[in-house]
Design a protein around this motif. Structure first.
Motif, PDB file in Angstrom:
ATOM      1  N   VAL A 354     -51.158  11.426  24.818  1.00 41.45           N
ATOM      2  CA  VAL A 354     -51.757  10.099  24.667  1.00 41.45           C
ATOM      3  C   VAL A 354     -51.207   9.217  25.774  1.00 41.45           C
ATOM      4  O   VAL A 354     -50.309   9.608  26.526  1.00 41.45           O
ATOM      5  N   PHE A 355     -51.747   7.991  25.871  1.00 38.53           N
ATOM      6  CA  PHE A 355     -51.502   7.124  27.030  1.00 38.53           C
ATOM      7  C   PHE A 355     -50.732   5.890  26.585  1.00 38.53           C
ATOM      8  O   PHE A 355     -51.131   5.209  25.633  1.00 38.53           O
ATOM      9  N   THR A 356     -49.644   5.592  27.274  1.00 36.63           N
ATOM     10  CA  THR A 356     -48.847   4.411  26.945  1.00 36.63           C
ATOM     11  C   THR A 356     -49.380   3.161  27.659  1.00 36.63           C
ATOM     12  O   THR A 356     -50.275   3.241  28.497  1.00 36.63           O
ATOM     13  N   ALA A 357     -48.777   2.017  27.318  1.00 35.65           N
ATOM     14  CA  ALA A 357     -49.195   0.751  27.923  1.00 35.65           C
ATOM     15  C   ALA A 357     -48.965   0.740  29.421  1.00 35.65           C
ATOM     16  O   ALA A 357     -49.703   0.073  30.168  1.00 35.65           O
ATOM     17  N   ASP A 358     -47.964   1.464  29.898  1.00 34.56           N
ATOM     18  CA  ASP A 358     -47.701   1.517  31.337  1.00 34.56           C
ATOM     19  C   ASP A 358     -48.269   2.786  31.967  1.00 34.56           C
ATOM     20  O   ASP A 358     -47.782   3.262  32.989  1.00 34.56           O
ATOM     21  N   ALA A 359     -49.329   3.334  31.346  1.00 34.02           N
ATOM     22  CA  ALA A 359     -50.129   4.411  31.925  1.00 34.02           C
ATOM     23  C   ALA A 359     -49.326   5.682  32.169  1.00 34.02           C
ATOM     24  O   ALA A 359     -49.443   6.332  33.211  1.00 34.02           O
ATOM     25  N   VAL A 360     -48.533   6.068  31.168  1.00 38.59           N
ATOM     26  CA  VAL A 360     -47.778   7.315  31.244  1.00 38.59           C
ATOM     27  C   VAL A 360     -48.278   8.241  30.141  1.00 38.59           C
ATOM     28  O   VAL A 360     -48.293   7.862  28.967  1.00 38.59           O
ATOM     29  N   GLU A 383     -49.148   1.232  17.897  1.00 41.99           N
ATOM     30  CA  GLU A 383     -50.167   1.803  18.762  1.00 41.99           C
ATOM     31  C   GLU A 383     -49.513   2.283  20.055  1.00 41.99           C
ATOM     32  O   GLU A 383     -48.790   1.512  20.717  1.00 41.99           O
ATOM     33  N   VAL A 384     -49.755   3.525  20.423  1.00 42.93           N
ATOM     34  CA  VAL A 384     -49.137   4.056  21.639  1.00 42.93           C
ATOM     35  C   VAL A 384     -49.560   3.242  22.848  1.00 42.93           C
ATOM     36  O   VAL A 384     -48.739   2.966  23.750  1.00 42.93           O
ATOM     37  N   ARG A 385     -50.820   2.793  22.863  1.00 43.58           N
ATOM     38  CA  ARG A 385     -51.301   1.990  23.999  1.00 43.58           C
ATOM     39  C   ARG A 385     -50.639   0.617  24.053  1.00 43.58           C
ATOM     40  O   ARG A 385     -50.745  -0.089  25.056  1.00 43.58           O
ATOM     41  N   GLY A 386     -49.957   0.229  22.971  1.00 43.59           N
ATOM     42  CA  GLY A 386     -49.253  -1.054  22.966  1.00 43.59           C
ATOM     43  C   GLY A 386     -47.782  -0.933  23.290  1.00 43.59           C
ATOM     44  O   GLY A 386     -47.055  -1.939  23.272  1.00 43.59           O
ATOM     45  N   LEU A 387     -47.319   0.284  23.605  1.00 44.48           N
ATOM     46  CA  LEU A 387     -45.907   0.533  23.876  1.00 44.48           C
ATOM     47  C   LEU A 387     -45.717   1.074  25.282  1.00 44.48           C
ATOM     48  O   LEU A 387     -46.508   1.912  25.747  1.00 44.48           O
ATOM     49  N   THR A 388     -44.696   0.612  25.959  1.00 43.05           N
ATOM     50  CA  THR A 388     -44.319   1.270  27.202  1.00 43.05           C
ATOM     51  C   THR A 388     -43.601   2.561  26.860  1.00 43.05           C
ATOM     52  O   THR A 388     -43.129   2.770  25.721  1.00 43.05           O
ATOM     53  N   VAL A 389     -43.479   3.455  27.823  1.00 46.27           N
ATOM     54  CA  VAL A 389     -42.809   4.723  27.540  1.00 46.27           C
ATOM     55  C   VAL A 389     -41.347   4.479  27.181  1.00 46.27           C
ATOM     56  O   VAL A 389     -40.778   5.176  26.324  1.00 46.27           O
ATOM     57  N   ALA A 390     -40.733   3.471  27.790  1.00 48.07           N
ATOM     58  CA  ALA A 390     -39.334   3.169  27.462  1.00 48.07           C
ATOM     59  C   ALA A 390     -39.203   2.715  26.012  1.00 48.07           C
ATOM     60  O   ALA A 390     -38.283   3.140  25.297  1.00 48.07           O
ATOM     61  N   GLU A 391     -40.127   1.852  25.566  1.00 49.39           N
ATOM     62  CA  GLU A 391     -40.101   1.401  24.170  1.00 49.39           C
ATOM     63  C   GLU A 391     -40.338   2.561  23.221  1.00 49.39           C
ATOM     64  O   GLU A 391     -39.669   2.681  22.179  1.00 49.39           O
ATOM     65  N   LEU A 392     -41.283   3.398  23.553  1.00 47.68           N
ATOM     66  CA  LEU A 392     -41.620   4.527  22.701  1.00 47.68           C
ATOM     67  C   LEU A 392     -40.421   5.449  22.524  1.00 47.68           C
ATOM     68  O   LEU A 392     -40.069   5.842  21.404  1.00 47.68           O
TER      69      LEU A 392
END
Length: 753
Positions: A354-360, A383-392
């Motif tokens: 899936v895709f994060t907020a910072d496109a990772v 929502e994964v799209r609402g999280l940066t990879v660092a936050e996730l």
């Protein structure tokens, strides 16, 4: 008699001799079998072995397999090329053409016996009149191929346009004189069931015939971008069959798809008995949540050990895919799940991203973090799209046990994941990894058992060797509502390329937009097209589906709702033109389901009203005949048909010209034979004996071909007859050398009536 039908009455010919007078050979021209015209390579699905001395693929387009002839005003002829190599599955690279030929028959008065190929037009659909996927769907010209239609008959309308009778629909296909499709293909109505059509198994408007056509379209598109790996078909396992369909929705014919060059990998199977059933069916791969059971099933199924080399299952035998790693053994889409799959020697490691907020791209199946699967160490959006990879990665540990008693999150069972997480700075082995980290983990696993801490494990060598070559399958989790498919595909491709895994990697999706974007950006990466009723096979009324990148799928139209009553190769082999009132008379080659044995139907298509009428005639095959190959009308309205059996290279077969006459409804009587094409006199020696050839020399001539398909009526009771040589398959004439048949054009003087 059926209401609304008109019966074909045949001439009585009372008192006619049992054996009719023989026709006389008065002209013969031959086009050599190995004649080619400009165009792309053809015959890729004919196999690696030569066929009667002809090695495929061919460098260009064969000029072969003529199934209909039309006379031009200038003495030349239009010759319709058949669909290519006899099947939808092997003819996607054969472009449908009408050639212009100039014949110089050898006659009693001279002539070279040669055939000149003057030129050709290609059948094409640049205006998008054809509503189902065609091979060259994604091109501007949309040239038609032998996997789109099987044209067998041809007539020129009063306005100079061309009409073709097709076997796959069966359809009428209408084009301009230069081959441009003018209207959608015209199906054949079922007069007994007005809400239905008479359809063949290859009909694209039934779900049974849809998958192969869609896959042909996406493969052609990928090839134009340099792809060399065929796309993979991946349906739900209950939707496949291998020739015998059950009562369910078995819409994907494994053997047909494989014959066309498409691997078939099914999902998701966790039962050994079903795994064995699918292996017997011949699928190329199985995706499972239990790679331990899958490995055991493969080893037990391969009783002689041929599919296992040094303990590793060969992908050429069966592709063992670990679904989301090994999600019934470890929590899904985590590094420990991947480790468990690799421990069980999967040949393909599969994951979702899936895709994060910072496109990772990160490993995960759902757009929202599932509280049952993942512990949350913080607050905020899920929502994964609402999280940066660092936050996730800071907040979530996805070690929830939700799949049954075999699933465990015991870190002690995942030493490679524990070590890798520590080295990568992940808080826990069950922290959601990025796609790049997943790719790095696979390399670390190989090193661990190759030269690292795991080198002393009893299966270390097997595990290391398998991990170094394991294929990597990445499923993109998005839907047509998501507007970032191109960017998502780009980031997935970037991660794969950066890891140096291009040649081992595949991207799969239910959303075919992603796969087309991957084809555009990295054609060396393979693509896998996933199919499921619950996801992407639900377009209504055959409409273009956004899930399928705008391609159509005839959802709900199956043999249960729209029977496939026309036999394969039983469509419009023959089609006459009536001048007044103007009409086409397409004739089915074989009996439809439910019709009396040997009874063939001739329908009427009104050219003035552009519609089928409710008029239908019937013709009964003579003893020993299996089909009719052409039908033409003379000036008096009498018909002449080619009636044949399936013999080849034999002088005792049945290849006849039979005359019939359209009349008022009445009893069916046998047709009158005008000529036996296996017993023709050759008083002028126009076909001298050739060693090993059948049917020539000694003043006798025969056409011992399995398919004789073209008939042109000439003045003064003469006819031009030509065979379809089915290049490179048929050997009716050159039996001594077993050379492919040439295309022969024979002028006959018919005996008096």
């Amino acid at each position: 008699m059926r209401r609304g039908s008109v019966v074909l009455a045949l001439m009585c010919a009372c008192g006619a001799p049992a054996v009719p007078p023989a026709a006389t050979l008065i002209g013969r021209a031959v086009l050599p079998a190995a004649t080619f015209a400009a165009g792309p390579p053809s015959g890729a699905q004919l196999g690696a072995q030569p066929i009667h001395g002809q090695q495929a693929p061919f460098a260009s387009q064969p000029v072969q397999g003529f199934s209909a002839l039309l006379a031009n005003d200038d003495g030349t002829y239009l010759a319709l090329a058949d669909n290519g190599y006899g099947k939808l599955e092997n003819s996607a690279d054969f472009q449908l053409r009408v050639y212009t030929l100039r014949l110089d028959p050898r006659t009693p008065n001279g002539g070279s016996g040669a055939v000149e190929v003057v030129g050709y037009v290609e059948l094409r659909d640049p205006d998008g009149k054809i509503g189902f996927p065609i091979v060259q769907q994604f091109s501007a010209a949309r040239v038609l191929t032998g996997a789109d239609f099987d044209p067998e008959s041809m007539q020129r309308g009063p306005d100079g346009t061309l009409w073709f009778g097709d076997e796959f629909g069966p359809f009428l296909l209408h084009t301009s004189a230069d081959g441009v499709v003018l209207e959608p293909p015209i199906g054949l109505p079922d007069l007994e069931h007005p809400e239905q059509e008479l359809r063949a198994p290859q009909n694209p408007y039934n779900e049974e015939g849809a998958a192969l056509r869609l896959m042909n379209a996406v493969r052609w598109r990928a090839a134009q971008r340099g792809a060399t790996r065929p796309p993979v078909v991946s349906p739900y396992h209950a939707m496949v069959h291998a020739g015998e369909r059950g009562a369910g929705r078995e819409l994907f014919d494994v053997k047909s798809l494989q014959a066309a060059g498409f691997p078939v990998v099914v999902w998701t199977v966790n039962d050994v008995a079903r795994m064995h059933a699918l292996m017997r069916m011949g699928v190329d791969g199985i995706i499972s949540d239990r790679p331990d059971l899958l490995l055991a099933a493969a080893r037990s199924f391969d009783g002689d050990g041929d599919g296992v080399a040094d303990g590793i299952v060969e992908r050429g035998e069966i592709d063992l895919q670990g679904h989301r790693g090994a999600r019934d053994l470890r929590p899904e889409n985590t590094l420990p799940a991947m480790e468990a799959a690799l421990d069980n020697l999967v040949t393909t490691l599969e994951t979702d991203v899936v895709f994060t907020a910072d496109a990772v791209p990160v490993l995960g199946h759902d757009p929202q973090i599932d509280a049952k699967k993942c512990r949350d160490g913080g607050e905020g959006p899920r929502e994964v799209r609402g999280l940066t990879v660092a936050e996730l990665q800071r907040r979530f540990v996805c070690d929830g046990l939700v799949r049954g008693p075999e699933q465990t999150n015991d870190r002690a069972l995942s030493p490679v994941a524990v070590a890798f997480a520590g080295a990568a700075g992940l808080a826990d082995p069950y922290t959601p990894p990025t796609l790049a980290q997943w790719l790095g983990f696979v390399a670390a696993y190989a090193d661990h058992y190759g030269t690292g801490a795991g080198a002393g494990h009893p299966e270390a060598a097997l595990r290391a060797a398998n991990a170094r070559r394991v294929r990597l399958s990445v499923e993109t989790k998005l839907s047509p509502r998501d507007g970032f498919a191109d960017e998502f595909a780009a980031r997935v491709v970037d991660a794969i390329v950066a890891a140096g895994a291009t040649r081992r990697a595949w991207v799969q999706s239910f959303d075919f937009r992603t796969l087309l974007h991957v084809q555009d950006r990295a054609p060396a990466i393979g693509t896998v097209f996933l199919f499921a009723d619950t996801t992407n096979l639900h377009s209504e009324g055959g409409a273009a589906s956004p899930w399928l990148a705008g391609l159509s799928w005839p959802h709900g139209v199956t043999a249960a709702t729209q029977p496939l009553a026309v036999q394969s190769s039983g469509g419009f082999e023959a089609m006459a033109l009536r001048a007044s009132p103007p009409a086409l008379l397409p004739m089915l080659e074989k009996p439809v389901a439910g019709a009396p044995a040997g009874e063939l139907w001739i329908h009427e298509y009104d050219l003035s009203q552009r519609t089928y009428t409710n008029r239908r005639w019937r013709h009964v095959l003579g003893p020993g005949s299996t089909s009719v190959a052409d039908l033409q009308l003379d000036a008096a309205g009498r018909g002449l048909v080619i009636e044949r059996d399936d013999s080849e290279g034999e002088l005792g077969g049945r290849k006849l010209l039979r005359e019939l006459e359209f009349g008022a409804p009445g009893a069916i009587v046998e047709a009158r034979t005008r000529a036996d094409l296996l017993a023709i006199t050759d008083p002028h020696g126009l076909a001298p004996a050739v060693a090993g050839d059948v049917g020539v020399g000694a003043g006798r001539f025969a056409m011992p071909f399995v398919t004789i398909e073209s008939l042109v009526l000439l003045p003064a009771d003469r006819v031009l007859v030509a065979n379809d040589n089915n290049f490179p398959f048929s050997v009716g004439r050159h039996r001594g050398e077993m050379r492919p048949d040439d295309q022969e054009f024979v002028v006959l003087q018919l005996p008096p009536r």
